[in-house]
Design a protein around this motif. Sequence first.
Motif, PDB file in Angstrom:
ATOM      1  N   ALA A   1     -43.766  -2.883 100.889  1.00 15.00           N
ATOM      2  CA  ALA A   1     -44.595  -3.813 101.649  1.00 15.00           C
ATOM      3  C   ALA A   1     -44.296  -5.258 101.226  1.00 15.00           C
ATOM      4  CB  ALA A   1     -46.075  -3.503 101.454  1.00 15.00           C
ATOM      5  N   GLN A   2     -44.119  -5.482  99.941  1.00 13.13           N
ATOM      6  CA  GLN A   2     -43.790  -6.822  99.441  1.00 13.13           C
ATOM      7  C   GLN A   2     -42.423  -7.267  99.938  1.00 13.13           C
ATOM      8  OE1 GLN A   2     -45.900  -8.788  97.677  1.00 13.13           O
ATOM      9  NE2 GLN A   2     -44.394 -10.416  97.856  1.00 13.13           N
TER      10      GLN A   2
ATOM     11  N   SER B   1     -42.734  -8.292 103.590  1.00 11.79           N
ATOM     12  CA  SER B   1     -43.378  -9.601 103.756  1.00 11.79           C
ATOM     13  C   SER B   1     -42.470 -10.744 103.300  1.00 11.79           C
ATOM     14  CB  SER B   1     -44.714  -9.653 103.020  1.00 11.79           C
ATOM     15  OG  SER B   1     -44.527  -9.617 101.634  1.00 11.79           O
TER      16      SER B   1
ATOM     17  N   ALA C   1     -44.739   2.282  97.373  1.00 10.49           N
ATOM     18  CA  ALA C   1     -44.949   1.727  98.713  1.00 10.49           C
ATOM     19  C   ALA C   1     -45.303   0.246  98.641  1.00 10.49           C
ATOM     20  CB  ALA C   1     -46.041   2.501  99.429  1.00 10.49           C
ATOM     21  N   SER C   2     -45.995  -0.162  97.587  1.00  8.47           N
ATOM     22  CA  SER C   2     -46.370  -1.578  97.450  1.00  8.47           C
ATOM     23  C   SER C   2     -45.126  -2.466  97.335  1.00  8.47           C
ATOM     24  CB  SER C   2     -47.270  -1.778  96.229  1.00  8.47           C
ATOM     25  OG  SER C   2     -46.609  -1.354  95.051  1.00  8.47           O
TER      26      SER C   2
END
Length: 75
Positions: free
Chosen positions: A69-70, A73, A65-66
């Motif tokens: 998210a990156q 962004s 998930a990280s």
Amino acid sequence: MKTITLNMPDSLDLDNKEIAMLVATRLYEQGKLSIGQAAEIVGFTKRTFTELLGSYNVSVFNYPASDLAQDVSNA
């Protein structure tokens, strides 16, 4: 490629292809194999392996998930 031998109980009603698929999907899910490597273990094309992942409750999108998210962004 390594060859392994497993002793499975006769009561376990799985053929060799099914066992290979279980191992390959789990290793793919853990990120230890690429989709191509996992498909090769089972003897399927990448497309066939990808299509079968859902029946093993494994997502084709194998990213944390990280990372998502990156990516959001960065967009």
